[in-house]
Motif scaffolding. Structure first.
Motif, mmCIF file in Angstrom:
data_model
loop_
_atom_site.group_PDB
_atom_site.id
_atom_site.type_symbol
_atom_site.label_atom_id
_atom_site.label_comp_id
_atom_site.label_asym_id
_atom_site.label_seq_id
_atom_site.Cartn_x
_atom_site.Cartn_y
_atom_site.Cartn_z
ATOM 1 N N LYS A 171 29.974 -6.499 28.034
ATOM 2 C CA LYS A 171 30.089 -5.773 29.293
ATOM 3 C C LYS A 171 31.253 -4.796 29.254
ATOM 4 O O LYS A 171 31.157 -3.673 29.766
ATOM 5 C CB LYS A 171 30.245 -6.762 30.452
ATOM 6 C CG LYS A 171 29.004 -7.611 30.702
ATOM 7 C CD LYS A 171 29.214 -8.606 31.820
ATOM 8 C CE LYS A 171 29.312 -7.928 33.154
ATOM 9 N NZ LYS A 171 29.394 -8.925 34.265
ATOM 10 N N SER A 174 30.274 -1.846 27.107
ATOM 11 C CA SER A 174 29.296 -1.027 27.814
ATOM 12 C C SER A 174 29.975 -0.106 28.821
ATOM 13 O O SER A 174 29.624 1.077 28.942
ATOM 14 C CB SER A 174 28.275 -1.929 28.520
ATOM 15 O OG SER A 174 27.349 -1.165 29.266
ATOM 16 N N SER A 175 30.944 -0.626 29.540
ATOM 17 C CA SER A 175 31.696 0.210 30.492
ATOM 18 C C SER A 175 32.506 1.277 29.764
ATOM 19 O O SER A 175 32.607 2.421 30.219
ATOM 20 C CB SER A 175 32.634 -0.673 31.324
ATOM 21 O OG SER A 175 31.912 -1.620 32.080
ATOM 22 N N ASP A 177 31.757 2.775 26.934
ATOM 23 C CA ASP A 177 30.928 3.792 26.284
ATOM 24 C C ASP A 177 30.005 4.542 27.236
ATOM 25 O O ASP A 177 29.200 5.359 26.786
ATOM 26 C CB ASP A 177 30.070 3.133 25.191
ATOM 27 C CG ASP A 177 30.919 2.620 24.036
ATOM 28 O OD1 ASP A 177 32.081 3.033 23.931
ATOM 29 O OD2 ASP A 177 30.405 1.797 23.252
ATOM 30 N N ARG A 178 30.090 4.295 28.507
ATOM 31 C CA ARG A 178 29.219 4.969 29.465
ATOM 32 C C ARG A 178 29.367 6.480 29.360
ATOM 33 O O ARG A 178 30.484 7.007 29.270
ATOM 34 C CB ARG A 178 29.548 4.496 30.882
ATOM 35 C CG ARG A 178 28.539 4.937 31.940
ATOM 36 C CD ARG A 178 28.943 4.392 33.301
ATOM 37 N NE ARG A 178 27.951 4.704 34.300
ATOM 38 C CZ ARG A 178 26.955 3.885 34.635
ATOM 39 N NH1 ARG A 178 26.848 2.713 34.045
ATOM 40 N NH2 ARG A 178 26.075 4.243 35.557
ATOM 41 N N PHE A 182 24.999 7.790 32.893
ATOM 42 C CA PHE A 182 24.053 7.044 32.069
ATOM 43 C C PHE A 182 24.725 5.868 31.357
ATOM 44 O O PHE A 182 25.687 6.067 30.601
ATOM 45 C CB PHE A 182 23.413 7.954 31.021
ATOM 46 C CG PHE A 182 22.634 9.095 31.603
ATOM 47 C CD1 PHE A 182 21.423 8.877 32.240
ATOM 48 C CD2 PHE A 182 23.115 10.393 31.514
ATOM 49 C CE1 PHE A 182 20.708 9.924 32.777
ATOM 50 C CE2 PHE A 182 22.404 11.448 32.041
ATOM 51 C CZ PHE A 182 21.193 11.215 32.674
ATOM 52 N N PRO A 183 24.210 4.646 31.556
ATOM 53 C CA PRO A 183 24.671 3.521 30.735
ATOM 54 C C PRO A 183 24.247 3.764 29.288
ATOM 55 O O PRO A 183 23.190 4.321 29.022
ATOM 56 C CB PRO A 183 23.934 2.319 31.333
ATOM 57 C CG PRO A 183 23.415 2.779 32.662
ATOM 58 C CD PRO A 183 23.195 4.255 32.542
ATOM 59 N N ILE A 184 25.071 3.336 28.352
ATOM 60 C CA ILE A 184 24.777 3.560 26.944
ATOM 61 C C ILE A 184 23.999 2.396 26.355
ATOM 62 O O ILE A 184 23.478 2.474 25.231
ATOM 63 C CB ILE A 184 26.073 3.800 26.149
ATOM 64 C CG1 ILE A 184 25.771 4.507 24.823
ATOM 65 C CG2 ILE A 184 26.801 2.498 25.902
ATOM 66 C CD1 ILE A 184 25.150 5.878 24.985
ATOM 67 N N ASP A 186 21.747 -1.560 27.510
ATOM 68 C CA ASP A 186 21.219 -2.483 28.518
ATOM 69 C C ASP A 186 22.137 -3.691 28.628
ATOM 70 O O ASP A 186 22.477 -4.318 27.618
ATOM 71 C CB ASP A 186 19.807 -2.927 28.124
ATOM 72 C CG ASP A 186 19.252 -3.971 29.072
ATOM 73 O OD1 ASP A 186 19.570 -3.913 30.277
ATOM 74 O OD2 ASP A 186 18.496 -4.852 28.605
ATOM 75 N N THR A 187 22.565 -4.019 29.832
ATOM 76 C CA THR A 187 23.344 -5.234 30.051
ATOM 77 C C THR A 187 22.535 -6.292 30.787
ATOM 78 O O THR A 187 23.030 -7.406 30.990
ATOM 79 C CB THR A 187 24.625 -4.937 30.863
ATOM 80 O OG1 THR A 187 24.260 -4.321 32.111
ATOM 81 C CG2 THR A 187 25.551 -3.997 30.100
ATOM 82 N N GLU A 233 18.925 9.236 28.390
ATOM 83 C CA GLU A 233 18.539 8.480 29.575
ATOM 84 C C GLU A 233 17.757 7.211 29.237
ATOM 85 O O GLU A 233 17.607 6.331 30.091
ATOM 86 C CB GLU A 233 17.730 9.354 30.531
ATOM 87 C CG GLU A 233 16.438 9.926 29.961
ATOM 88 C CD GLU A 233 16.635 11.261 29.281
ATOM 89 O OE1 GLU A 233 15.639 12.004 29.139
ATOM 90 O OE2 GLU A 233 17.784 11.567 28.911
ATOM 91 N N GLN A 236 19.730 3.308 27.940
ATOM 92 C CA GLN A 236 20.051 2.199 28.849
ATOM 93 C C GLN A 236 19.140 0.993 28.632
ATOM 94 O O GLN A 236 19.426 -0.097 29.145
ATOM 95 C CB GLN A 236 19.931 2.650 30.301
ATOM 96 C CG GLN A 236 18.537 3.101 30.702
ATOM 97 C CD GLN A 236 18.479 3.592 32.124
ATOM 98 O OE1 GLN A 236 18.838 2.867 33.057
ATOM 99 N NE2 GLN A 236 18.036 4.832 32.310
#
Length: 282
Positions: A171, A174-175, A177-178, A182-184, A186-187, A233, A236
């Motif tokens: 997590k 993920s934060s 590398d955003r 767009f999230p980089i 899937d969490t 896009e 994610q």
């Protein structure tokens, strides 16, 4: 009791980094015909299969998810059903976590169609989620009591644990590398409501002929996602990211390692997915 423990240890030890470190001279990676080659299907086919689902998920989220989110108490159930329906419409089957014949959790494949075969040979059925570590990067503490570390042919490791320190690290990365909105990565695979139903590969159990009497029906295939292979896009929906990427390069300019599980034969409706950690591909 001891026999059951012995069976579990035989499967677990190959994902326990301290054991691998002290047994480096033994076979600690999957065995394939040619070094670095584990291609069950061509990479272009695997990428096309993956992109078919990620693009369908993006379209479904764009049009349907805002409506689902308005139903506050039903949002979890409706969202989960939406994602499974998208996979069913795209692939003709869907996979889900369920109690395993080996004990604990496993992954089953089924279909809404009135047929016995759910999955055709050569079809992508799951992805192995998690944080990606280079061989030189620290993973000792994450590996303790962690049966979800997958070791790639070249020594790269993927930590697919969805609990404790592994969950917190994923997590956090993920934060970090955003990219803008767009999230980089899937969490949702860290929760019970997966946005991409493929992201359950860490729960696919190793075959155990003495318990189930069934041989493996899927095998691991590693692939490198190059920049541009998957639109920003749609990233994610991919469940992997680097533990520590090079600071000199933007994350979107880095190749990404993913590990897919591909059907090695036709899989029947309601059949559990079983792998072989040391599958030999001919």
């Amino acid at each position: 009791m001891l026999r059951k423990f012995g069976t579990l240890w035989k499967s677990y030890k190959y994902r326990f980094v301290p054991w691998l470190a002290f047994n480096f001279h033994k076979r600690s990676v999957r065995s394939v015909k040619d070094r670095g080659v584990d291609k069950i299907i061509p990479e272009c086919v695997l990428l096309d299969q993956l992109r078919a689902l990620t693009s369908a998920l993006l379209q479904a989220q764009t049009w349907a998810l805002p409506t689902i989110q308005c139903h506050h108490q039903l949002s979890y159930h409706l969202a989960l059903q939406l994602f499974l329906q998208v996979m069913e419409e795209t692939y003709g089957f869907h996979v889900y976590r369920a109690p395993s014949s080996l004990g604990g959790l496993g992954v089953l494949a089924t279909t809404d169609r009135s047929c016995h075969v759910a999955v055709q040979q050569g079809q992508l059925v799951a992805l192995y989620p998690g944080t990606i570590y280079l061989p030189v990067q620290p993973i000792f503490f994450q590996s303790i009591n962690n049966p979800f570390i997958f070791r790639c042919i070249d020594g790269i490791m993927v930590d697919g644990n969805d609990k404790r320190i592994s969950k917190a690290l994923f997590k956090s990365c993920s934060s970090r590398d955003r990219v803008g909105p767009f999230p980089i990565a899937d969490t949702s695979w860290l929760t019970d409501c997966l946005v991409n139903p493929l992201n359950v590969g860490q729960y696919v159990n190793n075959q155990s002929l003495d318990i189930t009497g069934h041989s493996s029906n899927v095998a691991y295939q590693e692939m490198t996602i190059h920049p541009g292979d998957v639109p920003l896009e749609e990233r994610q929906y991919l469940p992997n990211l680097w533990y520590s990427p090079p600071e000199a390069l933007p994350v979107m300019d880095l190749p990404l390692r993913i590990v897919g599980l591909v059907a090695t034969r036709n899989i029947q409706k309601g059949e559990e997915l079983l792998s072989d950690y040391f599958t030999i591909i001919y």
